[in-house]
Scaffold this motif. Structure first.
Motif, short mmCIF file in Angstrom:
data_model
loop_
_atom_site.label_atom_id
_atom_site.label_comp_id
_atom_site.label_asym_id
_atom_site.label_seq_id
_atom_site.Cartn_x
_atom_site.Cartn_y
_atom_site.Cartn_z
N GLU A 232 0.76 -1.12 -0.13
CA GLU A 232 0.02 -0.05 -0.04
C GLU A 232 0.88 1.28 -0.06
O GLU A 232 0.66 2.21 -0.60
CB GLU A 232 -1.05 -0.28 1.35
CG GLU A 232 -1.92 0.95 1.27
CD GLU A 232 -3.01 1.01 2.17
OE1 GLU A 232 -3.74 1.76 2.43
OE2 GLU A 232 -2.94 -0.02 3.04
N MET A 235 2.96 1.20 -3.88
CA MET A 235 2.24 0.82 -5.03
C MET A 235 1.20 1.74 -5.41
O MET A 235 0.90 1.74 -6.34
CB MET A 235 1.84 -0.59 -5.09
CG MET A 235 3.10 -1.49 -5.19
SD MET A 235 3.89 -1.39 -6.66
CE MET A 235 5.58 -0.69 -6.04
N ILE A 236 0.48 2.28 -4.24
CA ILE A 236 -0.71 2.95 -4.40
C ILE A 236 -0.63 4.53 -4.52
O ILE A 236 0.23 5.20 -3.81
CB ILE A 236 -1.89 2.66 -3.33
CG1 ILE A 236 -1.98 1.32 -3.21
CG2 ILE A 236 -2.99 3.22 -3.62
CD1 ILE A 236 -2.44 0.58 -4.39
N TYR A 251 -3.66 1.43 -8.34
CA TYR A 251 -2.15 1.11 -8.64
C TYR A 251 -1.84 1.28 -10.09
O TYR A 251 -2.45 0.87 -11.22
CB TYR A 251 -2.16 -0.64 -8.68
CG TYR A 251 -0.83 -1.14 -8.81
CD1 TYR A 251 0.26 -0.43 -8.70
CD2 TYR A 251 -0.65 -2.52 -9.23
CE1 TYR A 251 1.61 -0.96 -8.85
CE2 TYR A 251 0.35 -2.92 -9.63
CZ TYR A 251 1.44 -2.46 -9.43
OH TYR A 251 2.72 -2.95 -9.69
N GLN A 256 3.01 -0.23 -13.05
CA GLN A 256 3.05 -1.66 -13.40
C GLN A 256 3.81 -1.99 -14.36
O GLN A 256 4.73 -3.12 -14.40
CB GLN A 256 1.54 -2.09 -13.59
CG GLN A 256 0.55 -1.83 -12.48
CD GLN A 256 -0.92 -2.05 -13.05
OE1 GLN A 256 -0.96 -2.94 -13.54
NE2 GLN A 256 -1.75 -1.10 -12.91
N ASP A 302 -4.55 1.71 -15.20
CA ASP A 302 -4.94 1.74 -13.55
C ASP A 302 -5.53 0.70 -13.20
O ASP A 302 -6.79 0.41 -13.82
CB ASP A 302 -5.05 3.10 -13.21
CG ASP A 302 -4.11 4.18 -13.72
OD1 ASP A 302 -3.09 3.78 -14.49
OD2 ASP A 302 -4.35 5.24 -13.31
N ALA A 305 -7.20 0.80 -6.39
CA ALA A 305 -6.12 0.22 -5.14
C ALA A 305 -6.80 -0.81 -4.45
O ALA A 305 -6.15 -1.92 -4.18
CB ALA A 305 -6.07 1.27 -4.21
N TYR A 308 -6.36 -4.42 -6.30
CA TYR A 308 -5.28 -4.93 -6.33
C TYR A 308 -4.97 -5.30 -5.05
O TYR A 308 -4.20 -6.51 -4.83
CB TYR A 308 -4.09 -3.81 -6.76
CG TYR A 308 -2.60 -4.32 -6.49
CD1 TYR A 308 -1.98 -5.15 -7.13
CD2 TYR A 308 -1.87 -3.59 -5.54
CE1 TYR A 308 -0.79 -5.68 -6.95
CE2 TYR A 308 -0.67 -3.77 -5.23
CZ TYR A 308 0.10 -4.68 -6.09
OH TYR A 308 1.25 -5.19 -5.77
N GLN A 455 4.77 -5.79 -7.51
CA GLN A 455 5.46 -4.50 -6.97
C GLN A 455 6.65 -4.26 -7.78
O GLN A 455 6.43 -4.32 -9.12
CB GLN A 455 5.88 -5.19 -5.63
CG GLN A 455 6.20 -3.71 -4.86
CD GLN A 455 7.54 -3.86 -4.01
OE1 GLN A 455 8.25 -5.03 -3.95
NE2 GLN A 455 8.04 -3.12 -3.23
#
Length: 486
Positions: A232, A235-236, A251, A256, A302, A305, A308, A455
């Motif tokens: 969190e 990545m977010i 995300y 990515q 995207d 969040a 993901y 990640q």
């Protein structure tokens, strides 16, 4: 990371690189440069051409670009994309062919929401269209969805799939590819409890992480190693100010993509170097192998969040599906309630995203389903991408799937489901997972994205370099009850 300026900064970097590429291309094409007779100008122009195209594709949703198909009447029929159901986070679309009678086989392709658009399954759609009435889930880019539309997590995904299946009716055959496999199972279990008559005739589950612990991969290792707090935090981000989804936690697709490329950095670097020299020598073209592959691979979207994070937490860490403990809106769904839907498992011998055994675990969870409604196929020599879009799919797996669909097209209760003849005649016994080393990567093929473990090395579901097809014929799935992996 959870700030809008951070999101906008990444887009600014992408835009700057696209501009630099366009500038270099324009300078290399400047007529006066021809007087220098310096080959460096050709290299500069080629670098700019490849760079501009690459960074431009990152924010463009690819077109379906489905070619016309030849019908039973011998005529070519154009293919149109028709929206059947519109929903905030994804639509149900159908590929129609005016002037051609709709095929008897009705198929729903459940596409992954794993960083790439549903167009990742374009080749799968093209291969099925001559024989099937094809529908597909078309998920939306989260940055274009206003915050007012609410959340979207694994439970919402499951409800969407159940709604799409209910809308299309029971004379339906569902094919789920990779990431949505466990959630498609859950959606079918939901229908089994709430509206049994709406269940599809069959499920074909291709390379999905039903039980991630059944066969260890880099994906499962990553999911076990990284904490939810770390994911969190790192990545977010929040969508920037220029998009409809401003403020939504996501995300980001660009983040990515950086992870996808990092997994195979040397392969990608060589692929782009080769393409620059091809362009400098005038050997590159608009639709050459490199551009066809990377136009799709670089186009990222995207993810919300919550989708993901809940995928990593509930599918990989807690293994809710593998433990038959998955809940939707507080209600536990029992996969044992699926009693009439024929289920076929397809895995690739060299799949290092969802290794052999992870998807096969579904058969042991279907305790209410008779053994004669279970089938499994392990494709020799096939990597992850090959089992749904490569030569292994076209030459070996697709005919088996169509045969399975035909053998289970009658309404439940009319007769015992048949699994068809050929190389798979029943549920396969689990054996020790084969080696998962991939064949040498081709310069224009790479790994496919999967939201579960993305990640700094997102283990994903975009096109992975497909292994060379094995010379042996597809092996027969062994009969007998499958043993669930540990």
């Amino acid at each position: 990371m959870k700030y809008m300026p951070t999101y906008d900064l990444m887009e600014s970097v992408r835009n700057t690189n696209q501009w630099l590429g366009a500038t270099a291309r324009a300078m290399g094409d400047y007529p006066a440069m021809a007087m220098t007779a310096n080959p460096a100008m050709q290299i500069l122009r080629a670098w700019g051409e490849v760079t501009e195209r690459s960074f431009e594709r990152m924010v463009a949703k690819p077109d379906w670009g489905i070619p016309s198909i030849t019908g039973p009447d011998g005529k070519d029929h154009i293919v149109r994309v028709e929206t059947v159901l519109e929903r905030p986070f994804g639509d149900l679309i159908r590929f129609t062919t005016p002037g051609r009678k709709a095929p008897r086989r009705r198929v729903l392709l459940v596409a992954p929401m794993s960083g790439h658009y549903a167009t990742l399954l374009r080749k799968t759609v093209i291969s099925l269209l001559p024989d099937c009435d094809v529908h597909i889930t078309d998920w939306h880019n989260a940055r274009d969805i206003p915050v007012s539309a609410g959340k979207f997590d694994v439970e919402d995904y499951t409800k969407y799939v159940a709604e799409f299946m209910r809308h299309l009716g029971p004379d339906l055959h569902v094919i789920a590819v990779c990431q949505p496999v466990p959630l498609t199972l859950a959606a079918t279990a939901m229908l089994a409890e709430d509206d049994a008559a709406a269940q599809p005739r069959s499920l074909t589950l291709i390379g999905g992480p039903v039980d991630p612990d059944a066969a260890a991969t880099d994906v499962t290792d990553f999911g076990s190693r990284v904490t939810m707090g770390q994911l969190e935090h790192s990545m977010i981000q929040r969508v920037g100010f220029k998009y409809k989804g401003v403020g939504r936690e996501v995300y980001p697709g660009l983040l990515q993509l950086a992870s996808f490329i990092a997994m195979n950095a040397s392969t990608h670097a060589q692929a782009f170097t080769d393409q620059i020299f091809r362009a400098a020598h005038g050997k590159a073209s608009e639709h050459d192998k490199h551009n066809q592959f990377y136009d799709e691979y670089l186009a990222v979207m995207d993810m919300t969040a919550e989708f993901y994070l809940s995928t990593v937490d509930r599918v990989f860490k807690s293994r809710d599906i593998a433990r038959n403990a998955f809940t939707v809106d507080g209600r536990q769904l029992d996969l044992g309630k699926i009693t009439s839907v024929a289920v076929k498992i397809v895995e690739g011998e060299k799949d290092d995203i969802s290794a052999p055994g992870q998807c096969l675990a579904a058969l042991d969870l279907l305790t209410g389903l008779p053994d004669d409604k279970k089938a499994a196929h392990l494709e020799p020599g096939a990597g992850h991408y090959g089992i749904f879009a490569g030569s292994s799919w076209r030459n070996n797996i697709r005919p088996l799937v169509l045969e399975f669909i035909d053998a289970n097209s009658d309404a439940p209760g009319k007769h015992t489901a048949k699994l068809g003849s050929g190389s798979d005649t029943g549920p396969a016994k689990k054996t020790a997972p084969p080696a998962t080393s991939e064949a040498a990567a081709e310069p224009t093929e790479a790994k496919a994205p999967d939201p579960a473990a993305a990640q700094a090395s997102a283990k994903a579901e975009s096109p992975r370099p497909e292994a060379k097809p094995a010379t042996a014929k597809p092996g027969k799935a062994k009969s007998g009850k499958a043993k669930q992996g540990s």
